[in-house]
Structure formats: C-alpha cells, structure tokens
Design an enzyme around this catalytic site. Structure first.
Site, PDB file in Angstrom:
ATOM      1  N   ASP A  59       0.873  -1.181   0.000  1.00 34.44           N
ATOM      2  CA  ASP A  59       0.000   0.000   0.000  1.00 34.44           C
ATOM      3  C   ASP A  59       0.910   1.231   0.000  1.00 34.44           C
ATOM      4  OD1 ASP A  59       0.868   0.378   2.610  1.00 34.44           O
ATOM      5  OD2 ASP A  59      -1.128   0.354   3.520  1.00 34.44           O
ATOM      6  N   HIS A  60       0.338   2.411   0.200  1.00 33.88           N
ATOM      7  CA  HIS A  60       1.142   3.638   0.169  1.00 33.88           C
ATOM      8  C   HIS A  60       2.168   3.660   1.294  1.00 33.88           C
ATOM      9  CE1 HIS A  60      -2.380   4.095   2.669  1.00 33.88           C
ATOM     10  NE2 HIS A  60      -1.804   5.078   3.316  1.00 33.88           N
ATOM     11  N   CYS A  64       3.288  -2.837   4.137  1.00 34.93           N
ATOM     12  CA  CYS A  64       2.391  -1.732   4.490  1.00 34.93           C
ATOM     13  C   CYS A  64       3.120  -0.924   5.545  1.00 34.93           C
ATOM     14  CB  CYS A  64       1.001  -2.217   4.903  1.00 34.93           C
ATOM     15  SG  CYS A  64       0.873  -3.154   6.421  1.00 34.93           S
ATOM     16  N   GLY A  65       2.416  -0.041   6.249  1.00 34.39           N
ATOM     17  CA  GLY A  65       3.115   0.803   7.213  1.00 34.39           C
ATOM     18  C   GLY A  65       3.738  -0.012   8.327  1.00 34.39           C
ATOM     19  N   GLY A  83       3.128  -3.587   8.539  1.00 35.03           N
ATOM     20  CA  GLY A  83       3.158  -5.008   8.137  1.00 35.03           C
ATOM     21  C   GLY A  83       1.954  -5.767   8.666  1.00 35.03           C
ATOM     22  N   VAL A  84       1.274  -5.206   9.661  1.00 38.05           N
ATOM     23  CA  VAL A  84       0.211  -5.944  10.354  1.00 38.05           C
ATOM     24  C   VAL A  84      -1.071  -6.056   9.544  1.00 38.05           C
ATOM     25  CG1 VAL A  84      -1.270  -5.982  12.406  1.00 38.05           C
ATOM     26  CG2 VAL A  84       1.148  -5.405  12.629  1.00 38.05           C
ATOM     27  N   GLY A  85      -1.539  -4.933   9.020  1.00 38.39           N
ATOM     28  CA  GLY A  85      -2.805  -4.964   8.275  1.00 38.39           C
ATOM     29  C   GLY A  85      -2.729  -5.910   7.088  1.00 38.39           C
ATOM     30  N   HIS A 108       9.902 -23.964   9.462  1.00 39.08           N
ATOM     31  CA  HIS A 108       9.020 -24.694  10.384  1.00 39.08           C
ATOM     32  C   HIS A 108       7.547 -24.571  10.013  1.00 39.08           C
ATOM     33  CE1 HIS A 108      11.965 -24.797  14.060  1.00 39.08           C
ATOM     34  NE2 HIS A 108      12.558 -25.120  12.912  1.00 39.08           N
ATOM     35  N   ARG A 127       7.440 -33.338  12.709  1.00 42.85           N
ATOM     36  CA  ARG A 127       6.714 -32.517  13.696  1.00 42.85           C
ATOM     37  C   ARG A 127       6.140 -31.243  13.056  1.00 42.85           C
ATOM     38  NH1 ARG A 127      12.016 -31.084  14.393  1.00 42.85           N
ATOM     39  NH2 ARG A 127      12.513 -29.012  15.207  1.00 42.85           N
ATOM     40  N   ARG A 183       2.119 -30.306  12.697  1.00 44.16           N
ATOM     41  CA  ARG A 183       1.554 -29.038  13.185  1.00 44.16           C
ATOM     42  C   ARG A 183       0.867 -28.274  12.052  1.00 44.16           C
ATOM     43  NH1 ARG A 183       7.186 -28.375  16.428  1.00 44.16           N
ATOM     44  NH2 ARG A 183       6.664 -29.856  18.065  1.00 44.16           N
TER      45      ARG A 183
HETATM   46  C1  RB5 Z   1      -1.838   3.062   6.249  1.00 42.78           C
HETATM   47  O1  RB5 Z   1      -1.862   4.331   6.812  1.00 42.78           O
HETATM   48  C2  RB5 Z   1      -1.531   2.039   7.327  1.00 42.78           C
HETATM   49  O2  RB5 Z   1      -2.622   1.922   8.187  1.00 42.78           O
HETATM   50  C3  RB5 Z   1      -1.188   0.723   6.702  1.00 42.78           C
HETATM   51  O3  RB5 Z   1      -0.109   0.884   5.842  1.00 42.78           O
HETATM   52  C4  RB5 Z   1      -0.745  -0.399   7.622  1.00 42.78           C
HETATM   53  O4  RB5 Z   1       0.199   0.040   8.539  1.00 42.78           O
HETATM   54  C5  RB5 Z   1      -1.782  -1.197   8.252  1.00 42.78           C
HETATM   55  O5  RB5 Z   1      -1.462  -2.148   8.992  1.00 42.78           O
END
Ligand code: RB5
Length: 152
Positions: free
Chosen positions: A8-9, A65-66, A68-70, A98, A133, A137
């Site tokens: 994303d941006h 992404c910003g 990595g989580v989203g 693993h 293993r 899993r």
């Molecule tokens: C975008 O502003 C931001 O929310 C996105 O890149 C990301 O960090 C979400 O997890």
C-alpha cells in the site's frame, strides 16, 4: 523463484529497492502495485498477492504496508496463505522452515531498507524442512482452516 510483491502507500517507499534486489538475485518478480504514494487500501494488495500464489503465478509473496500488520491480517484470510510479519532475520527464515510461511509481511514505517533487504534474502533462501513434527503441526493449522471454511 517467482515472487509476487504488493504494497500500500505505507509500504510503497520500500518496494522499489526490494524488487531490484530480487531481480538482481535472479528471481522473477510479479509487481502487483501500488505504483505511487497515493493512499490506497492494503487489503486490495494482500488479496492480489495471495491470489497470485494460489493461482500458481507465484511461489511466494512479499507484502509491505506501514506496520506489516494490516497486510498480514488480510493475507491470512485466504485459505492456503501463511503470512507472517517478521522484523528479525531468525523469524524470516524459521517461519518458512518450520511453518511453511509463504508470504513475508514487512512494515516500511518500522524498519529501514537495509534490514528489509536482509529479511527478504533470509525469506527467499529458506525452504520448508518437511520434518515430521512440522508437517503434523501444519496439518493441524490446515484442519482449523477447513473446519471454519466448511461452516460458510
Ligand atoms: C496506512 O496508513 C496504514 O494503516 C497501513 O499501511 C498499515 O500500517 C496497516 O497495517
């Protein structure tokens, strides 16, 4: 290796360096965007990278992404995608060895480009160990996926 990459941006500033690294290492890169710093929605790129893997156009994926989580949360909604946010090199290769991780997610607002390059190297060079293993899993993970897909 055929590798799909999407951002994303928030991840866009890092994508070009990673594409260059992968191409110079001889990988075939499928760049699924975004192609500018204009704000976009990370699930669209997680879906594009996930579908590239599930359709066989790519063997692995990289999502930026910003944080990595989203992107990671979204990618893991696709059955057959095993994505992880890895900001240390041990996890970037151990997740493949693993857990058969097939998508590496990175937060371009969290880590710098040099660490990102090392993480991508560790990820693409790693192979699933296939040890009993880990197979066992992984089968349990797939069984969870199947059980909840069946409820739809
Ligand atoms: C975008 O502003 C931001 O929310 C996105 O890149 C990301 O960090 C979400 O997890």
């Amino acid at each position: 290796m055929r590798i799909a990459i999407g951002a994303d941006h928030g991840g866009f500033p890092l994508k070009g360096r990673l594409v260059e690294l992968l191409q110079s290492a001889g990988h075939q890169v499928l760049d699924l965007g975004t192609h500018s710093a204009e704000a976009v929605d990370y699930p669209d790129y997680a879906l594009a990278v996930g579908e590239a893997i599930l359709s066989g156009r790519a063997e692995r994926g990289i999502l930026l992404c910003g944080s990595g989580v989203g992107a990671c949360v979204a990618a893991n909604k696709l059955p057959g995608i095993r994505a992880g946010v890895c900001h240390d090199t041990y996890s970037a290769h151990q997740g493949v060895e693993h857990d058969d991780m097939n998508v590496l997610c990175l937060g371009a607002r969290i880590i710098g480009p040099e660490l990102a390059l090392e993480l991508v190297r560790a990820f693409v060079q790693a192979k699933f160990s296939g040890e009993e293993r880990h197979q066992r899993r992984l089968k349990k993970v797939l069984a969870i996926e199947q059980r909840y897909l069946a409820k739809k």
